[in-house]
Write a protein that holds these residues in place. Structure first.
Motif, PDB file in Angstrom:
ATOM      1  N   LYS A   1       0.833  -1.210   0.000  1.00  0.00           N
ATOM      2  CA  LYS A   1       0.000   0.000   0.000  1.00  0.00           C
ATOM      3  C   LYS A   1       0.866   1.258   0.000  1.00  0.00           C
ATOM      4  O   LYS A   1       0.622   2.201  -0.761  1.00  0.00           O
ATOM      5  N   ARG A   2       1.868   1.281   0.854  1.00  0.00           N
ATOM      6  CA  ARG A   2       2.677   2.487   1.033  1.00  0.00           C
ATOM      7  C   ARG A   2       3.596   2.766  -0.140  1.00  0.00           C
ATOM      8  O   ARG A   2       3.847   3.936  -0.485  1.00  0.00           O
ATOM      9  N   LEU A   3       4.092   1.701  -0.773  1.00  0.00           N
ATOM     10  CA  LEU A   3       5.118   1.875  -1.799  1.00  0.00           C
ATOM     11  C   LEU A   3       4.571   1.946  -3.216  1.00  0.00           C
ATOM     12  O   LEU A   3       5.338   2.160  -4.157  1.00  0.00           O
ATOM     13  N   THR A   4       3.278   1.768  -3.379  1.00  0.00           N
ATOM     14  CA  THR A   4       2.689   1.922  -4.707  1.00  0.00           C
ATOM     15  C   THR A   4       2.449   3.404  -4.955  1.00  0.00           C
ATOM     16  O   THR A   4       1.756   4.070  -4.183  1.00  0.00           O
ATOM     17  N   LYS A   5       3.047   3.922  -6.016  1.00  0.00           N
ATOM     18  CA  LYS A   5       2.995   5.352  -6.325  1.00  0.00           C
ATOM     19  C   LYS A   5       2.229   5.591  -7.619  1.00  0.00           C
ATOM     20  O   LYS A   5       2.236   4.748  -8.525  1.00  0.00           O
ATOM     21  N   ARG A   6       1.601   6.769  -7.705  1.00  0.00           N
ATOM     22  CA  ARG A   6       0.831   7.146  -8.896  1.00  0.00           C
ATOM     23  C   ARG A   6       1.193   8.567  -9.313  1.00  0.00           C
ATOM     24  O   ARG A   6       1.597   9.385  -8.479  1.00  0.00           O
TER      25      ARG A   6
ATOM     26  N   GLY B   1      -4.217 -18.914   0.816  1.00  0.00           N
ATOM     27  CA  GLY B   1      -3.131 -18.432  -0.029  1.00  0.00           C
ATOM     28  C   GLY B   1      -3.634 -17.672  -1.241  1.00  0.00           C
ATOM     29  O   GLY B   1      -3.071 -16.632  -1.620  1.00  0.00           O
ATOM     30  N   VAL B   2      -4.699 -18.155  -1.854  1.00  0.00           N
ATOM     31  CA  VAL B   2      -5.282 -17.447  -2.996  1.00  0.00           C
ATOM     32  C   VAL B   2      -5.862 -16.110  -2.535  1.00  0.00           C
ATOM     33  O   VAL B   2      -5.756 -15.092  -3.235  1.00  0.00           O
ATOM     34  N   ARG B   3      -6.477 -16.114  -1.366  1.00  0.00           N
ATOM     35  CA  ARG B   3      -6.991 -14.845  -0.825  1.00  0.00           C
ATOM     36  C   ARG B   3      -5.856 -13.836  -0.653  1.00  0.00           C
ATOM     37  O   ARG B   3      -6.011 -12.635  -0.917  1.00  0.00           O
ATOM     38  N   TRP B   4      -4.709 -14.336  -0.195  1.00  0.00           N
ATOM     39  CA  TRP B   4      -3.572 -13.449  -0.004  1.00  0.00           C
ATOM     40  C   TRP B   4      -3.107 -12.862  -1.327  1.00  0.00           C
ATOM     41  O   TRP B   4      -2.721 -11.686  -1.387  1.00  0.00           O
ATOM     42  N   TYR B   5      -3.145 -13.647  -2.373  1.00  0.00           N
ATOM     43  CA  TYR B   5      -2.733 -13.105  -3.679  1.00  0.00           C
ATOM     44  C   TYR B   5      -3.615 -11.919  -4.048  1.00  0.00           C
ATOM     45  O   TYR B   5      -3.128 -10.854  -4.460  1.00  0.00           O
ATOM     46  N   LYS B   6      -4.927 -12.074  -3.891  1.00  0.00           N
ATOM     47  CA  LYS B   6      -5.846 -10.982  -4.216  1.00  0.00           C
ATOM     48  C   LYS B   6      -5.631  -9.786  -3.302  1.00  0.00           C
ATOM     49  O   LYS B   6      -5.649  -8.624  -3.756  1.00  0.00           O
ATOM     50  N   ARG B   7      -5.403 -10.035  -2.017  1.00  0.00           N
ATOM     51  CA  ARG B   7      -5.190  -8.935  -1.083  1.00  0.00           C
ATOM     52  C   ARG B   7      -3.971  -8.099  -1.466  1.00  0.00           C
ATOM     53  O   ARG B   7      -3.994  -6.865  -1.398  1.00  0.00           O
ATOM     54  N   LEU B   8      -2.909  -8.776  -1.890  1.00  0.00           N
ATOM     55  CA  LEU B   8      -1.699  -8.049  -2.255  1.00  0.00           C
ATOM     56  C   LEU B   8      -1.887  -7.250  -3.529  1.00  0.00           C
ATOM     57  O   LEU B   8      -1.328  -6.151  -3.669  1.00  0.00           O
ATOM     58  N   MET B   9      -2.669  -7.762  -4.473  1.00  0.00           N
ATOM     59  CA  MET B   9      -2.956  -6.982  -5.670  1.00  0.00           C
ATOM     60  C   MET B   9      -3.886  -5.812  -5.339  1.00  0.00           C
ATOM     61  O   MET B   9      -3.701  -4.691  -5.828  1.00  0.00           O
ATOM     62  N   ASP B  10      -4.874  -6.052  -4.483  1.00  0.00           N
ATOM     63  CA  ASP B  10      -5.795  -4.983  -4.086  1.00  0.00           C
ATOM     64  C   ASP B  10      -5.058  -3.866  -3.344  1.00  0.00           C
ATOM     65  O   ASP B  10      -5.404  -2.685  -3.479  1.00  0.00           O
ATOM     66  N   ALA B  11      -4.048  -4.241  -2.579  1.00  0.00           N
ATOM     67  CA  ALA B  11      -3.282  -3.248  -1.827  1.00  0.00           C
ATOM     68  C   ALA B  11      -2.528  -2.289  -2.742  1.00  0.00           C
ATOM     69  O   ALA B  11      -2.113  -1.203  -2.311  1.00  0.00           O
ATOM     70  N   GLN B  12      -2.363  -2.691  -3.999  1.00  0.00           N
ATOM     71  CA  GLN B  12      -1.622  -1.872  -4.958  1.00  0.00           C
ATOM     72  C   GLN B  12      -2.530  -1.226  -6.000  1.00  0.00           C
ATOM     73  O   GLN B  12      -2.063  -0.794  -7.048  1.00  0.00           O
ATOM     74  N   GLY B  13      -3.822  -1.194  -5.688  1.00  0.00           N
ATOM     75  CA  GLY B  13      -4.747  -0.513  -6.582  1.00  0.00           C
ATOM     76  C   GLY B  13      -5.642  -1.423  -7.376  1.00  0.00           C
ATOM     77  O   GLY B  13      -6.410  -0.959  -8.217  1.00  0.00           O
ATOM     78  N   GLY B  14      -5.543  -2.720  -7.134  1.00  0.00           N
ATOM     79  CA  GLY B  14      -6.401  -3.659  -7.844  1.00  0.00           C
ATOM     80  C   GLY B  14      -5.680  -4.347  -8.981  1.00  0.00           C
ATOM     81  O   GLY B  14      -4.701  -3.835  -9.538  1.00  0.00           O
ATOM     82  N   ASN B  15      -6.179  -5.530  -9.324  1.00  0.00           N
ATOM     83  CA  ASN B  15      -5.492  -6.367 -10.288  1.00  0.00           C
ATOM     84  C   ASN B  15      -5.351  -5.707 -11.663  1.00  0.00           C
ATOM     85  O   ASN B  15      -4.303  -5.785 -12.289  1.00  0.00           O
ATOM     86  N   GLU B  16      -6.405  -5.064 -12.142  1.00  0.00           N
ATOM     87  CA  GLU B  16      -6.349  -4.485 -13.483  1.00  0.00           C
ATOM     88  C   GLU B  16      -5.292  -3.391 -13.570  1.00  0.00           C
ATOM     89  O   GLU B  16      -4.544  -3.306 -14.552  1.00  0.00           O
ATOM     90  N   ALA B  17      -5.218  -2.550 -12.525  1.00  0.00           N
ATOM     91  CA  ALA B  17      -4.225  -1.482 -12.527  1.00  0.00           C
ATOM     92  C   ALA B  17      -2.811  -2.047 -12.460  1.00  0.00           C
ATOM     93  O   ALA B  17      -1.903  -1.583 -13.163  1.00  0.00           O
TER      94      ALA B  17
ATOM     95  N   ILE C   1      -0.300   4.202 -12.177  1.00  0.00           N
ATOM     96  CA  ILE C   1       0.764   3.668 -11.325  1.00  0.00           C
ATOM     97  C   ILE C   1       2.128   3.926 -11.956  1.00  0.00           C
ATOM     98  O   ILE C   1       2.334   3.688 -13.156  1.00  0.00           O
ATOM     99  N   THR C   2       3.051   4.406 -11.159  1.00  0.00           N
ATOM    100  CA  THR C   2       4.428   4.612 -11.621  1.00  0.00           C
ATOM    101  C   THR C   2       5.422   3.720 -10.878  1.00  0.00           C
ATOM    102  O   THR C   2       6.566   3.578 -11.301  1.00  0.00           O
ATOM    103  N   GLN C   3       4.973   3.138  -9.769  1.00  0.00           N
ATOM    104  CA  GLN C   3       5.814   2.219  -8.994  1.00  0.00           C
ATOM    105  C   GLN C   3       4.895   1.332  -8.171  1.00  0.00           C
ATOM    106  O   GLN C   3       3.914   1.800  -7.606  1.00  0.00           O
ATOM    107  N   ILE C   4       5.197   0.038  -8.146  1.00  0.00           N
ATOM    108  CA  ILE C   4       4.406  -0.864  -7.305  1.00  0.00           C
ATOM    109  C   ILE C   4       5.273  -1.394  -6.172  1.00  0.00           C
ATOM    110  O   ILE C   4       6.502  -1.422  -6.267  1.00  0.00           O
ATOM    111  N   GLY C   5       4.588  -1.805  -5.116  1.00  0.00           N
ATOM    112  CA  GLY C   5       5.322  -2.349  -3.980  1.00  0.00           C
ATOM    113  C   GLY C   5       5.896  -3.713  -4.269  1.00  0.00           C
ATOM    114  O   GLY C   5       7.084  -3.969  -4.022  1.00  0.00           O
TER     115      GLY C   5
END
Length: 409
Positions: free
Chosen positions: A155-160, A205-221, A166-170
């Protein structure tokens, strides 16, 4: 049945003790500079050995089906081992292993278990790949120990930019099975010999994958940003360029980071684990340079003599010091020449330590391993895009792969 099954897989997918009269024919996966490194290893053992480089697993499988295999070959994708062993295309190595005086205890954790199918040994590793967490020290002061900490960093390291792009992802999106393994997913029950794709820990584990993508703005982004990434192998690696603060990757980066980004600092840490599962601390995900003998090979003794030499101090150091792979012999992990000297060596030493962790693991050896991994990746994708729930996605994996596994009972 054996030929048909192998063909289907193909379509889907210095010691001089070897006399010239028994010239060994090797097919290997390496090309380019890596092929020259491996050729130098062969020269150190016996200059008469011939090596065919850049051989795909499909080519090797076709040769096995045709009854014209090399004397010794590598598997680029370890997931092919189970199917080849199940179809009796590989020679069991247990008797040769024992006669050579080799011992399980001398190998690093996970080195030999990825070579065994139904209790029998069908390959010998010659160095390992050790995948862990790499992080940019300029962006990450302390590596995340847990997946919860990783989520907060994402969340903190994803920049826009000002447009929201997005210009940087965590965290660069990792391979599905590596993240599932870090989360403690259960892929297989050895006692019952049944798949466990829909085990609660796998679902989490699959839930964690989605959570980490959501933390960075969502999978599509994240996918839209990641689509512009160049190849990993070289100076264009997005991690080296600062586009991702963290990634799951392997020991080859220790050398490359100094080769392609002088002065860039990276850190190496175990894969993060769920906070409620501290027993998973120290997890690393393994791959291997697996060498196999064909069941119909004519030079078994000569081929295994080379494999025996590959496990000696000279054999391990000759390859590890130039290929930058992790030795699979535990005694070699502490070798000073691999840990000191060149500026990247201390970083490489971190991979050596993590490869010796009791939590160093790998995907189970199954005749359906390639399909299973592919379906798990597809399941993660379906959940990431919101098309399925983790439970439904993994129940479908369980059903589909189990049906295929029944063909090998």
């Amino acid at each position: 049945m054996r030929t048909a099954a192998l063909l289907a897989l193909a379509l889907a997918a210095g010691c001089k003790n070897s006399p010239s009269s028994n010239r060994l024919r090797v097919w290997s996966m390496w090309g380019g500079d890596e092929e020259e490194v491996f050729r130098n290893v062969l020269r150190a053992y016996d200059p008469t050995i011939t090596n065919l480089p850049s051989v795909s697993d499909d080519k090797t499988i076709r040769a096995l089906v045709a009854g014209a295999p090399p004397d010794l070959f590598t598997l680029k994708d370890p997931s092919a081992l189970g199917a080849l062993a199940a179809n009796k295309a590989l020679r069991p190595l247990d008797e040769l292993f024992a006669a050579a005086g080799l011992k399980d205890a001398d190998f690093t954790p996970g080195a030999l278990s990825q070579c065994r199918f139904r209790g029998k040994l069908y390959a010998i590793p010659y160095l390992l790949d050790c995948m862990v967490l790499l992080y940019n020290k300029k962006l990450v002061k302390e590596p995340p120990r847990t997946l919860e900490e990783l989520e907060e960093l994402c969340k903190r390291l994803t920049k826009r930019d000002s447009t929201g792009r997005i210009t940087q992802i965590g965290l660069r999106p990792p391979e599905a099975v590596q993240l599932l393994g870090a989360a403690g997913a259960q892929f297989w029950d050895e006692k019952t010999e049944r798949l466990t794709a829909d085990d609660p820990r796998s679902i989490e584990g699959v839930r964690w994958y989605k959570r980490l993508m959501d933390a960075q703005g969502g999978n599509e982004a994240v996918e839209a940003f990641s689509a512009g990434f160049a190849e990993d192998m070289g100076s264009s690696n997005p991690f080296f360029k600062g586009l991702a603060a963290m990634e799951f990757s392997g020991q080859w980066n220790a050398n490359w980071v100094f080769k392609y980004t002088p002065g860039e600092e990276i850190g190496v840490a175990p894969l993060p684990y769920p906070a409620d599962s501290p027993k998973l601390a120290g997890t690393a995900w393994l791959g291997g340079n697996l060498f196999c003998l064909p069941s119909e090979g004519k030079q078994t003794d000569v081929a295994f003599a080379f494999l025996k030499w590959s496990q000696t101090r000279a054999g391990q150091l000759t390859f590890a010091s130039t290929m930058h792979g992790v030795p699979n012999q535990r005694a070699i992990l502490q070798e000073p020449t691999l840990r000191t000297g060149a500026p990247w060596r201390p970083l490489f030493a971190r991979f050596l330590d993590l490869a010796d962790s009791p939590r160093a693991s790998h995907f189970p050896v199954l005749p359906v391993a390639a399909l299973y991994q592919s379906e798990l990746t597809a399941a993660c994708d379906a959940v990431r895009y919101g098309r399925k729930s983790p439970q439904d996605a993994l129940r479908q994996v369980q059903a589909k792969v189990s049906r295929e596994l029944e063909k090998y009972r």
